[in-house]
Design an enzyme around this catalytic site. Structure first.
Site, short mmCIF file in Angstrom:
data_model
loop_
_atom_site.label_atom_id
_atom_site.label_comp_id
_atom_site.label_asym_id
_atom_site.label_seq_id
_atom_site.Cartn_x
_atom_site.Cartn_y
_atom_site.Cartn_z
CG ASP A 8 -1.60 1.25 1.29
OD1 ASP A 8 -2.40 1.57 0.50
OD2 ASP A 8 -1.70 2.04 2.57
CB SER A 9 0.32 4.91 -0.94
OG SER A 9 -0.78 4.97 0.20
CB CYS A 71 -2.73 1.35 -2.67
SG CYS A 71 -2.80 3.00 -3.12
CG ASN A 72 -9.13 1.43 -3.28
OD1 ASN A 72 -10.24 1.07 -3.59
ND2 ASN A 72 -8.83 1.12 -1.84
CB THR A 73 -4.42 5.69 -5.57
OG1 THR A 73 -5.24 6.13 -4.59
CG2 THR A 73 -3.80 6.55 -6.41
CD GLU A 150 -2.72 9.08 6.75
OE1 GLU A 150 -1.79 10.03 6.49
OE2 GLU A 150 -2.69 8.07 5.52
CB CYS A 182 -10.18 5.66 -0.37
SG CYS A 182 -8.42 6.21 0.46
CG HIS A 184 -6.94 6.30 4.61
ND1 HIS A 184 -6.13 5.68 3.76
CD2 HIS A 184 -6.19 7.01 5.49
CE1 HIS A 184 -4.84 5.74 4.07
NE2 HIS A 184 -4.84 6.45 5.14
N1 DGL Z 1 -4.00 3.94 -0.25
C1 DGL Z 1 -4.58 5.02 -0.71
C2 DGL Z 1 -5.84 4.59 -1.54
O1 DGL Z 1 -6.43 3.44 -1.38
C3 DGL Z 1 -4.86 6.30 -0.18
C4 DGL Z 1 -3.82 6.94 0.61
C5 DGL Z 1 -2.90 7.71 -0.29
O2 DGL Z 1 -3.40 8.71 -1.17
O3 DGL Z 1 -1.74 7.03 -0.83
O4 DGL Z 1 -6.04 5.11 -2.54
#
Ligand code: DGL
Length: 263
Positions: A8-9, A71-73, A150, A182, A184
């Protein structure tokens, strides 16, 4: 024993780890959070793809049998490139979340919320349309949600005010199903539910991807059925910050998080 790799990011992918532990208690996991380069949400597709390949390369050095892109992005931007580059199955969050939403909607109107990168990529929209072209998709980026989570702000008035502003167009569009696109957002379920109303079904991509990982491993005869698995955590920066957030994402605090110098 072969491991499930998850990246993940940053810290958000722990919502996926939590579900993987629940669904697959005998599997051992290796988690990589790219805390040196988080957030990915506002970065370009090319940059997110490059980071994702580097993260997967790190995991592939650790005897992984599958890589889960929590991570969705990163899932929105990098899945095709990752699948070309790596021979192990690559599982992203988009298809499992989209599939569940298509299965759930009764009025064929689905909402998607995510980072700017995820929404701009139209990944959820394309996947939903591929599964059922009749469905109408309404998408909104909610960039302030990640910093709220966060900060540990899950129920504050300001979160409700912002959520009302972001989600009003989806309410106006009368969606009956909303994808939390996402990592979060599952932590903001209560507020999102309050704004959208009880009748709107919230789809948690983290839960759906864990079910998908189980299905894939089982289909390939790679499922571990005995014993208790363990999870090793690695980050590219700031392990103390990461540790500080693990309780709210994972439900328990972590003692050991290792910092990696060269991803
Ligand atoms: N993990 C990212 C997502 O699920 C969210 C946090 C980020 O922007 O890195 O898109």
């Amino acid at each position: 024993m072969k491991l499930i790799g998850v990246f993940d990011s940053g810290v958000g992918g722990l919502t996926v780890v939590k579900e993987l532990i629940k669904q697959l208690p005998s599997e051992s996991l290796i988690y990589f959070g790219d805390t040196a380069r988080v957030p990915y949400g506002a970065k370009s597709k090319e940059t997110v793809t490059r980071f994702s390949i580097e993260n997967a390369l790190f995991l592939s050095k650790h005897n992984v049998k599958l890589i889960c892109v929590a991570c969705n992005t990163a899932s929105s931007c990098a899945l095709p490139k990752l699948r070309k580059k790596f021979s192990v199955p690559i599982v992203g969050v988009i298809n499992p979340g989209a599939k569940e939403a298509v299965y759930t909607t009764k009025n064929n109107r689905i909402g998607v919320i995510g980072t700017k990168g995820t929404i701009k990529s139209r990944a959820y929209e394309d996947e939903i349309k591929r599964l059922n072209p009749k469905i109408k998709v309404f998408s909104t980026a909610c960039p302030l949600f990640v910093p709220f989570v966060e900060e540990g702000w899950l129920n504050q008035d300001v979160v409700l005010t912002v959520a009302k502003k972001y989600l009003q167009p989806l309410k106006d569009a009368r969606v009956d199903t909303l994808i939390l696109g996402c990592t979060h957002y599952p932590l903001l379920k209560k507020v999102i539910k309050k704004v959208m109303g009880k009748k709107v079904v919230l789809i948690d991509s983290a839960k759906e991807v864990a079910i998908e990982v189980k299905k894939i491993l089982s289909g390939k005869g790679l499922l571990n059925k005995r014993g208790k698995g363990r999870v090793d955590f690695f980050v590219s920066d700031n392990p103390e910050w990461f540790k500080g957030l693990t309780e709210s994402f994972l439900g328990k605090p972590l003692k050991k998080v290792k910092k990696v110098d060269n991803v």
